[in-house]
Design a protein around this motif. Structure first.
Motif, short mmCIF file in Angstrom:
data_model
loop_
_atom_site.label_atom_id
_atom_site.label_comp_id
_atom_site.label_asym_id
_atom_site.label_seq_id
_atom_site.Cartn_x
_atom_site.Cartn_y
_atom_site.Cartn_z
N ILE A 232 0.83 -1.21 0.00
CA ILE A 232 0.00 0.00 0.00
C ILE A 232 0.86 1.26 0.00
CG2 ILE A 232 -1.70 1.29 1.37
CD1 ILE A 232 -2.93 -1.53 2.00
N GLU A 233 1.97 1.24 0.73
CA GLU A 233 2.89 2.39 0.70
C GLU A 233 3.45 2.59 -0.70
OE1 GLU A 233 3.35 4.74 2.91
OE2 GLU A 233 2.02 3.75 4.34
N ARG A 234 3.78 1.49 -1.36
CA ARG A 234 4.30 1.57 -2.74
C ARG A 234 3.22 2.13 -3.66
NH1 ARG A 234 7.39 2.84 -6.47
NH2 ARG A 234 7.54 1.46 -8.25
N ASN A 235 1.98 1.71 -3.50
CA ASN A 235 0.88 2.26 -4.31
C ASN A 235 0.77 3.77 -4.11
OD1 ASN A 235 0.27 -0.28 -5.24
ND2 ASN A 235 -1.56 -0.53 -3.99
N ARG A 236 0.91 4.23 -2.87
CA ARG A 236 0.85 5.67 -2.59
C ARG A 236 1.99 6.41 -3.28
NH1 ARG A 236 -0.31 5.54 3.93
NH2 ARG A 236 -2.56 5.32 3.83
N GLU A 237 3.19 5.84 -3.24
CA GLU A 237 4.34 6.47 -3.90
C GLU A 237 4.12 6.56 -5.40
OE1 GLU A 237 7.76 4.14 -2.85
OE2 GLU A 237 7.47 4.51 -0.70
N VAL A 238 3.65 5.47 -5.99
CA VAL A 238 3.38 5.45 -7.43
C VAL A 238 2.33 6.50 -7.78
CG1 VAL A 238 2.39 4.04 -9.30
CG2 VAL A 238 4.12 3.07 -7.77
N ASP A 239 1.29 6.64 -6.95
CA ASP A 239 0.25 7.65 -7.19
C ASP A 239 0.85 9.06 -7.20
OD1 ASP A 239 -1.69 5.66 -7.24
OD2 ASP A 239 -2.35 6.01 -5.18
N CYS A 240 1.71 9.36 -6.23
CA CYS A 240 2.32 10.69 -6.13
C CYS A 240 3.17 10.99 -7.36
CB CYS A 240 3.16 10.82 -4.87
SG CYS A 240 2.19 10.98 -3.38
N VAL A 241 3.99 10.03 -7.75
CA VAL A 241 4.87 10.22 -8.92
C VAL A 241 4.03 10.42 -10.18
CG1 VAL A 241 6.56 9.07 -10.41
CG2 VAL A 241 6.83 8.99 -7.92
N ALA A 242 2.99 9.60 -10.34
CA ALA A 242 2.14 9.71 -11.53
C ALA A 242 1.45 11.07 -11.59
CB ALA A 242 1.10 8.59 -11.54
N GLU A 243 0.94 11.55 -10.45
CA GLU A 243 0.27 12.85 -10.45
C GLU A 243 1.25 13.97 -10.76
OE1 GLU A 243 -2.49 13.73 -7.27
OE2 GLU A 243 -2.98 11.58 -7.09
N GLU A 244 2.47 13.88 -10.25
CA GLU A 244 3.49 14.89 -10.55
C GLU A 244 3.84 14.88 -12.03
OE1 GLU A 244 6.79 14.02 -7.98
OE2 GLU A 244 5.69 14.63 -6.18
N ARG A 245 3.98 13.69 -12.60
CA ARG A 245 4.32 13.59 -14.02
C ARG A 245 3.17 14.08 -14.91
NH1 ARG A 245 6.26 7.86 -15.33
NH2 ARG A 245 6.69 8.81 -17.35
N LEU A 246 1.95 13.78 -14.53
CA LEU A 246 0.79 14.27 -15.29
C LEU A 246 0.74 15.80 -15.25
CD1 LEU A 246 -1.86 11.65 -14.18
CD2 LEU A 246 -1.17 12.09 -16.54
N SER A 247 0.91 16.38 -14.07
CA SER A 247 0.89 17.84 -13.93
C SER A 247 2.03 18.47 -14.73
CB SER A 247 1.00 18.24 -12.46
OG SER A 247 -0.16 17.86 -11.77
#
Length: 149
Positions: free
Chosen positions: A89-104
């Motif tokens: 779950i921590e890894r999922n959260r990290e992946v979410d943060c990175v993806a949102e930063e890259r999308l922005s």
């Protein structure tokens, strides 16, 4: 605490969980389409957004509260194999943060709709959730997050 079902049953139950075309995602897609919004599914963008609206340069992520570790009433840390689940779950959260930063960074606006906004004791009315999405899509705001009360 031991699992309440045998390993074969747990395996069958877990294999039935899907990452695409979930019930919350289908609800949002159907409601947005009914309001005239046209979208693409599972675009080849960072994080593989659930709904992509190129005309509005926006993506919508529909997150399951358990899988993405949301701090609502729908999320509870599993008592079996806690190290495995905490890491996952921590890894999922990290992946979410990175993806949102890259999308922005790529110029996409990002909305996140949490599962608790659509089900459970703190759910919102579907019309309210969709109206907030629609208002956000026609605005120039960068981010939107919708979660249960």
């Amino acid at each position: 605490m031991a699992d309440v079902v045998d390993p074969a049953t747990r395996s069958r139950m877990m294999s039935g969980i899907r990452g695409k075309n979930t019930k919350p995602e289908l609800l949002i897609r159907k409601a947005l389409h009914a309001r005239g919004f046209r979208y693409r599914l599972h675009c080849d963008l960072p994080g593989k957004p659930d709904i992509c609206l190129p005309k509005h340069r926006a993506v919508i992520l529909v997150h399951g509260c358990f899988w993405h570790g949301h701090g609502c009433h729908l999320f509870k840390w599993p008592s079996t194999r806690p190290e495995f689940w905490r890491g996952k779950i921590e890894r999922n959260r990290e992946v979410d943060c990175v993806a949102e930063e890259r999308l922005s960074a790529a110029g996409w606006r990002v909305a996140t709709i949490w599962e608790c906004a659509l089900k459970g004791k703190s759910r919102l009315a579907l019309d309210d959730v969709v109206q907030r999405c629609a208002d956000w899509l026609i605005s120039d705001r960068e981010h939107l997050m919708i979660q249960g009360d």
